[in-house]
Design an enzyme around this catalytic site. Structure first.
Site, mmCIF file in Angstrom:
data_model
loop_
_atom_site.group_PDB
_atom_site.id
_atom_site.type_symbol
_atom_site.label_atom_id
_atom_site.label_comp_id
_atom_site.label_asym_id
_atom_site.label_seq_id
_atom_site.Cartn_x
_atom_site.Cartn_y
_atom_site.Cartn_z
ATOM 1 N N ASP A 115 0.840 -1.205 0.000
ATOM 2 C CA ASP A 115 0.000 0.000 0.000
ATOM 3 C C ASP A 115 0.875 1.255 0.000
ATOM 4 O O ASP A 115 1.064 1.896 1.024
ATOM 5 C CB ASP A 115 -0.917 -0.043 1.228
ATOM 6 C CG ASP A 115 -1.900 1.113 1.270
ATOM 7 O OD1 ASP A 115 -2.243 1.658 0.197
ATOM 8 O OD2 ASP A 115 -2.328 1.472 2.377
ATOM 9 N N LYS A 118 0.289 3.639 -2.425
ATOM 10 C CA LYS A 118 -0.591 4.667 -3.027
ATOM 11 C C LYS A 118 0.155 5.533 -4.045
ATOM 12 O O LYS A 118 0.284 6.753 -3.885
ATOM 13 C CB LYS A 118 -1.197 5.557 -1.949
ATOM 14 C CG LYS A 118 -2.011 4.806 -0.912
ATOM 15 C CD LYS A 118 -2.655 5.754 0.070
ATOM 16 C CE LYS A 118 -3.412 5.037 1.156
ATOM 17 N NZ LYS A 118 -2.562 4.301 2.113
ATOM 18 N N ASP A 127 1.862 9.816 -9.321
ATOM 19 C CA ASP A 127 3.017 10.493 -9.932
ATOM 20 C C ASP A 127 2.785 10.558 -11.442
ATOM 21 O O ASP A 127 1.717 10.163 -11.925
ATOM 22 C CB ASP A 127 4.295 9.696 -9.580
ATOM 23 C CG ASP A 127 5.509 10.609 -9.434
ATOM 24 O OD1 ASP A 127 5.698 11.488 -10.306
ATOM 25 O OD2 ASP A 127 6.266 10.432 -8.475
ATOM 26 N N ILE A 128 3.780 10.986 -12.194
ATOM 27 C CA ILE A 128 3.607 11.015 -13.650
ATOM 28 C C ILE A 128 3.567 9.570 -14.163
ATOM 29 O O ILE A 128 4.103 8.653 -13.519
ATOM 30 C CB ILE A 128 4.736 11.830 -14.345
ATOM 31 C CG1 ILE A 128 6.106 11.227 -14.066
ATOM 32 C CG2 ILE A 128 4.682 13.299 -13.923
ATOM 33 C CD1 ILE A 128 7.219 11.821 -14.927
ATOM 34 N N THR A 140 -9.900 7.244 4.056
ATOM 35 C CA THR A 140 -10.925 7.107 5.093
ATOM 36 C C THR A 140 -10.714 8.093 6.243
ATOM 37 O O THR A 140 -11.563 8.243 7.110
ATOM 38 C CB THR A 140 -10.948 5.659 5.642
ATOM 39 O OG1 THR A 140 -9.606 5.193 5.774
ATOM 40 C CG2 THR A 140 -11.692 4.745 4.713
ATOM 41 N N ARG A 142 -13.466 -0.507 12.589
ATOM 42 C CA ARG A 142 -13.272 -0.487 14.034
ATOM 43 C C ARG A 142 -14.177 -1.549 14.640
ATOM 44 O O ARG A 142 -15.394 -1.392 14.687
ATOM 45 C CB ARG A 142 -13.590 0.922 14.607
ATOM 46 C CG ARG A 142 -12.556 1.961 14.174
ATOM 47 C CD ARG A 142 -11.197 1.619 14.778
ATOM 48 N NE ARG A 142 -10.116 2.483 14.303
ATOM 49 C CZ ARG A 142 -9.195 2.110 13.413
ATOM 50 N NH1 ARG A 142 -9.239 0.911 12.863
ATOM 51 N NH2 ARG A 142 -8.218 2.924 13.088
ATOM 52 N N GLY A 184 -5.621 -2.293 11.212
ATOM 53 C CA GLY A 184 -4.268 -2.110 11.734
ATOM 54 C C GLY A 184 -4.248 -1.994 13.243
ATOM 55 O O GLY A 184 -4.212 -3.001 13.963
HETATM 56 O O1 C5P Z 1 -4.827 1.374 12.088
HETATM 57 P P1 C5P Z 1 -5.897 1.399 11.042
HETATM 58 O O2 C5P Z 1 -6.851 0.230 11.142
HETATM 59 O O3 C5P Z 1 -6.600 2.732 10.973
HETATM 60 O O4 C5P Z 1 -5.083 1.196 9.659
HETATM 61 C C1 C5P Z 1 -5.656 1.373 8.401
HETATM 62 C C2 C5P Z 1 -4.606 1.236 7.365
HETATM 63 O O5 C5P Z 1 -5.208 1.393 6.071
HETATM 64 C C3 C5P Z 1 -3.490 2.273 7.436
HETATM 65 O O6 C5P Z 1 -2.276 1.601 7.108
HETATM 66 C C4 C5P Z 1 -3.807 3.286 6.356
HETATM 67 O O7 C5P Z 1 -2.639 3.812 5.761
HETATM 68 C C5 C5P Z 1 -4.561 2.428 5.342
HETATM 69 N N1 C5P Z 1 -5.541 3.142 4.505
HETATM 70 C C6 C5P Z 1 -6.572 3.885 5.018
HETATM 71 N N2 C5P Z 1 -7.442 4.549 4.185
HETATM 72 C C7 C5P Z 1 -7.316 4.443 2.849
HETATM 73 C C8 C5P Z 1 -6.286 3.658 2.311
HETATM 74 C C9 C5P Z 1 -5.415 2.999 3.178
HETATM 75 O O8 C5P Z 1 -6.713 3.953 6.244
HETATM 76 N N3 C5P Z 1 -8.192 5.019 2.050
#
Ligand code: C5P
Length: 236
Positions: free
Chosen positions: A58, A60, A63-64, A117, A178, A207
């Site tokens: 991930d 993301k 860029d060009i 998010t 969550r 995470g």
């Molecule tokens: O700790 P948590 O559950 O919030 O982690 C969510 C993970 O998903 C993080 O690594 C974050 O970078 C990634 N992420 C996100 N929203 C996005 C894309 C990726 O939270 N749209």
């Protein structure tokens, strides 16, 4: 059945390895973002592959087109299952990403990030984007689908209208989950496991609720139980 992806957002290699060992066969997918990648290097991805895990890279990319094509090509050479690009990078960049994947001869899935998010309507306006968050997400999802991406990252809150529009094969990857339903930390558009599954998520990215827990195995077991219960509920 939807899959859980554990987001390894840590720069402490020992604790990452301990967690992977502790979770064992409970978890197949791990998400590697910039934190572990910069701290441990790409060898860590090889380590995960060797232990039989699937990797969601991930980074993301945004860029060009030439830079993204080569970045995707080199990422795919690492034998990863999925990677992310920002849909806001535009169709040319997205096509370049697909071309990079195809040249690498891999079947890595390319997943487009709609809107983070951690963004609320307020942040959308601050960034100068017009209209409601949902209409922006729908437009970006359209671009990803038309360009031929394999799926999108969105919050589970948007699944209701996205699932109606796109085929089942277009993957929906949802962070901001969550487990106890409480919104916390920097995530704004959060959802519970049950709601995300009922509304059609393919992958749940979790995470901190797992990696910061004193009992990560128990949190994972509970999430998997809720995935199963709600998958069964969907078809009845
Ligand atoms: O700790 P948590 O559950 O919030 O982690 C969510 C993970 O998903 C993080 O690594 C974050 O970078 C990634 N992420 C996100 N929203 C996005 C894309 C990726 O939270 N749209």
């Amino acid at each position: 059945m939807a899959e859980l992806i554990v987001s390894l957002d840590t720069d402490d290699r020992k604790s990452a390895e301990n967690l992977i060992e502790k979770l064992g066969t409970l978890v197949e997918y791990y998400k590697i973002g910039p934190i572990p990648l910069l701290a441990f290097g790409t060898q860590f991805i090889e380590y995960l592959s060797k232990t039989g895990k699937k990797v969601f890279l991930d980074l993301k990319f945004f860029d060009i087109p030439n830079t993204v094509e080569m970045a995707v090509y080199n990422s795919c050479k690492l034998n990863i299952s999925m990677l992310t690009v920002h849909i806001l990078g535009g169709k040319k960049m997205l096509k370049a990403a697909i071309s990079g994947r195809n040249k690498s001869d891999s079947n890595t899935k390319i997943i487009g990030v709609t809107i983070l998010t951690s963004f609320s309507q307020e942040e959308i306006e601050e960034a100068g984007m017009q209209g409601e968050i949902d209409s922006n997400i729908l437009r970006l999802a359209d671009i990803a689908f038309e360009t031929g991406l394999d799926g999108i990252v969105c919050s589970a809150k948007e699944l209701r209208f996205l699932r109606k529009k796109f085929p089942q094969s277009f993957l929906m990857v949802c962070p901001g989950i969550r487990p106890d339903g409480t919104s916390c930390d920097d995530q704004k558009r959060t959802s519970t496991v049950g709601q995300a599954i009922k509304d059609g998520a393919d992958f749940l990215v979790v995470g901190r609720p797992i990696i910061e827990s004193n009992n990560p195995g128990e949190v994972v077991r509970q999430i998997k139980k809720e995935i199963m219960e709600n998958e069964y509920g969907k078809s009845t």
